[in-house]
Design a protein around this motif. Structure first.
Motif, PDB file in Angstrom:
ATOM      1  N   MET A   1       0.973  -0.971   0.154  1.00 20.01           N
ATOM      2  CA  MET A   1       0.007   0.038  -0.055  1.00 20.01           C
ATOM      3  C   MET A   1       0.727   1.017  -0.070  1.00 20.01           C
ATOM      4  N   THR A   2       0.456   2.249  -0.698  1.00 22.38           N
ATOM      5  CA  THR A   2       1.363   3.424  -0.761  1.00 22.38           C
ATOM      6  C   THR A   2       0.669   4.532   0.236  1.00 22.38           C
ATOM      7  N   GLN A   3       1.489   5.610   0.383  1.00 23.04           N
ATOM      8  CA  GLN A   3       0.778   6.744   1.333  1.00 23.04           C
ATOM      9  C   GLN A   3      -0.481   7.244   0.676  1.00 23.04           C
ATOM     10  N   GLY A   4      -0.509   7.228  -0.553  1.00 20.04           N
ATOM     11  CA  GLY A   4      -1.711   7.945  -1.244  1.00 20.04           C
ATOM     12  C   GLY A   4      -2.884   6.798  -1.099  1.00 20.04           C
ATOM     13  N   GLU A   5      -2.819   5.742  -1.353  1.00 23.20           N
ATOM     14  CA  GLU A   5      -3.733   4.712  -0.951  1.00 23.20           C
ATOM     15  C   GLU A   5      -4.465   4.791   0.519  1.00 23.20           C
ATOM     16  N   LEU A   6      -3.301   4.899   1.459  1.00 21.33           N
ATOM     17  CA  LEU A   6      -3.703   4.931   2.709  1.00 21.33           C
ATOM     18  C   LEU A   6      -4.536   6.068   2.981  1.00 21.33           C
ATOM     19  N   VAL A   7      -3.980   7.176   2.543  1.00 21.02           N
ATOM     20  CA  VAL A   7      -4.879   8.498   2.763  1.00 21.02           C
ATOM     21  C   VAL A   7      -6.295   8.425   2.127  1.00 21.02           C
ATOM     22  N   LYS A   8      -6.250   7.660   1.115  1.00 21.44           N
ATOM     23  CA  LYS A   8      -7.667   7.625   0.367  1.00 21.44           C
ATOM     24  C   LYS A   8      -8.652   6.693   1.158  1.00 21.44           C
ATOM     25  N   ILE A   9      -8.142   5.787   1.988  1.00 26.30           N
ATOM     26  CA  ILE A   9      -8.830   4.817   2.658  1.00 26.30           C
ATOM     27  C   ILE A   9      -9.189   5.427   3.985  1.00 26.30           C
ATOM     28  N   ILE A  10      -8.420   6.096   4.666  1.00 27.79           N
ATOM     29  CA  ILE A  10      -8.906   6.755   5.738  1.00 27.79           C
ATOM     30  C   ILE A  10      -9.360   8.142   5.668  1.00 27.79           C
ATOM     31  N   SER A  11      -9.656   8.519   4.394  1.00 25.82           N
ATOM     32  CA  SER A  11     -10.385   9.736   4.171  1.00 25.82           C
ATOM     33  C   SER A  11     -11.974   9.486   4.623  1.00 25.82           C
ATOM     34  N   ASN A  12     -12.415   8.135   4.647  1.00 28.28           N
ATOM     35  CA  ASN A  12     -13.663   8.001   5.213  1.00 28.28           C
ATOM     36  C   ASN A  12     -13.675   7.610   6.936  1.00 28.28           C
ATOM     37  N   THR A  40       0.350  11.550   9.484  1.00 26.04           N
ATOM     38  CA  THR A  40      -0.108  12.172  10.712  1.00 26.04           C
ATOM     39  C   THR A  40      -0.151  13.592  10.792  1.00 26.04           C
ATOM     40  N   PHE A  41       0.588  14.561   9.789  1.00 24.50           N
ATOM     41  CA  PHE A  41       0.766  15.837   9.609  1.00 24.50           C
ATOM     42  C   PHE A  41       0.037  16.274   8.383  1.00 24.50           C
ATOM     43  N   TYR A  42      -0.860  15.610   7.810  1.00 26.80           N
ATOM     44  CA  TYR A  42      -1.677  15.575   6.614  1.00 26.80           C
ATOM     45  C   TYR A  42      -2.536  16.836   7.006  1.00 26.80           C
ATOM     46  N   PRO A  43      -2.598  17.832   5.994  1.00 29.95           N
ATOM     47  CA  PRO A  43      -3.433  18.844   6.114  1.00 29.95           C
ATOM     48  C   PRO A  43      -4.841  19.006   6.551  1.00 29.95           C
ATOM     49  N   ASP A  44      -5.558  17.939   6.289  1.00 26.89           N
ATOM     50  CA  ASP A  44      -6.904  17.382   6.790  1.00 26.89           C
ATOM     51  C   ASP A  44      -6.823  17.019   8.145  1.00 26.89           C
ATOM     52  N   SER A  45      -7.258  17.614   9.253  1.00 25.10           N
ATOM     53  CA  SER A  45      -7.144  17.382  10.476  1.00 25.10           C
ATOM     54  C   SER A  45      -7.861  15.962  10.879  1.00 25.10           C
ATOM     55  N   SER A  52      -2.878   8.794  13.151  1.00 25.52           N
ATOM     56  CA  SER A  52      -2.335   9.078  14.323  1.00 25.52           C
ATOM     57  C   SER A  52      -2.905   7.876  15.093  1.00 25.52           C
ATOM     58  N   TRP A  53      -4.048   7.548  14.984  1.00 28.14           N
ATOM     59  CA  TRP A  53      -4.926   6.545  15.868  1.00 28.14           C
ATOM     60  C   TRP A  53      -4.246   4.877  15.245  1.00 28.14           C
ATOM     61  N   PRO A  85      -4.532  14.354  16.872  1.00 33.47           N
ATOM     62  CA  PRO A  85      -3.103  13.445  16.910  1.00 33.47           C
ATOM     63  C   PRO A  85      -2.475  13.765  18.140  1.00 33.47           C
ATOM     64  N   GLN A  86      -2.392  15.187  18.614  1.00 32.44           N
ATOM     65  CA  GLN A  86      -1.511  15.278  19.888  1.00 32.44           C
ATOM     66  C   GLN A  86      -2.076  14.182  20.746  1.00 32.44           C
ATOM     67  N   ARG A  87      -3.337  14.013  21.062  1.00 28.73           N
ATOM     68  CA  ARG A  87      -3.825  12.683  22.086  1.00 28.73           C
ATOM     69  C   ARG A  87      -3.219  11.419  21.864  1.00 28.73           C
ATOM     70  N   HIS A  88      -3.144  11.014  20.460  1.00 28.15           N
ATOM     71  CA  HIS A  88      -2.307   9.967  20.315  1.00 28.15           C
ATOM     72  C   HIS A  88      -0.807   9.868  20.638  1.00 28.15           C
ATOM     73  N   TYR A  89      -0.129  11.021  19.971  1.00 32.45           N
ATOM     74  CA  TYR A  89       1.390  11.095  20.211  1.00 32.45           C
ATOM     75  C   TYR A  89       1.426  11.076  21.741  1.00 32.45           C
ATOM     76  N   ILE A  90       0.690  11.748  22.445  1.00 30.66           N
ATOM     77  CA  ILE A  90       0.968  11.832  23.910  1.00 30.66           C
ATOM     78  C   ILE A  90       0.814  10.467  24.719  1.00 30.66           C
ATOM     79  N   LYS A  91      -0.273   9.861  24.073  1.00 30.52           N
ATOM     80  CA  LYS A  91      -0.760   8.512  24.672  1.00 30.52           C
ATOM     81  C   LYS A  91       0.419   7.464  24.555  1.00 30.52           C
ATOM     82  N   ILE A  92       1.208   7.645  23.172  1.00 29.75           N
ATOM     83  CA  ILE A  92       2.230   6.660  22.922  1.00 29.75           C
ATOM     84  C   ILE A  92       3.395   7.013  23.691  1.00 29.75           C
TER      85      ILE A  92
END
Length: 185
Positions: A1-12, A40-45, A52-53, A85-92
């Protein structure tokens, strides 16, 4: 899977089962954790949050597997701007610095400058927009790091006392517990 494919999947919208499934797929495909961190730094929050999840679930499921990539995780830590994402980073961070963490991870963390992550935790604790869970994770992570950075214990105590002034019953309870343990251990 590429980054682009993953972004497309997690857009939903994703639920926990889908997050776990994606984590399993990415692990099987040896998807680079660095590439996931970049998403995890994608412009769409929402995409950043979902990435991040997934990152949290993958990294905490098998931290040893990702030990070589922890430096990049911490290099980017302070750059996280969205609250989700801060929540997930800090939890990690909270889990990676747990005293019961695998010694391999403990040794790796000793080689990494965690001060930017510590600063981010304090920033999150004083941020009025940060959710309670983020503040709790941040206080736990800082508690775990109190011996590494001498100044953390006193500043953490001050921040906990400040939060307890008008805090919820959960903050009061957790704050009292942390304050009691802070200068004992």
């Amino acid at each position: 899977m590429t980054q682009g494919e993953l972004v497309k999947i997690i857009s939903n919208t994703l639920g926990k089962p889908k997050v776990l499934e994606l984590g399993r797929i990415l692990t099987e495909q040896k998807f680079s954790l660095d590439d996931l961190i970049d998403i995890t730094f994608y412009p769409d929050s929402m995409i950043a949050f979902r990435a991040s999840w997934i990152l949290e679930n993958m990294l905490l499921a098998d931290p040893i597997k990702y030990e070589p990539e922890l430096e990049y995780f911490f290099l980017r830590f302070k750059q996280v701007k969205y609250h989700g994402p801060q929540r997930h980073y800090i939890k990690i961070l909270m889990h990676l610095t747990d005293p019961k963490m695998n010694p391999v991870i403990k040794r790796k963390l000793e080689t990494i400058d965690l001060e930017p992550a510590v600063e981010q935790c304090f920033d999150s604790m004083i941020d009025p927009k940060a959710k309670i869970a983020v503040k709790v994770f941040a206080s736990e992570a800082l508690f775990n790091l109190r011996h590494r950075y001498d100044w953390v214990a006193e500043e953490l105590a001050n921040q906990i006392q400040f939060l307890m002034r008008n805090g919820s019953p959960a903050i009061q309870s957790r704050g009292k517990k942390l304050l009691a343990m802070l200068f004992v251990n």
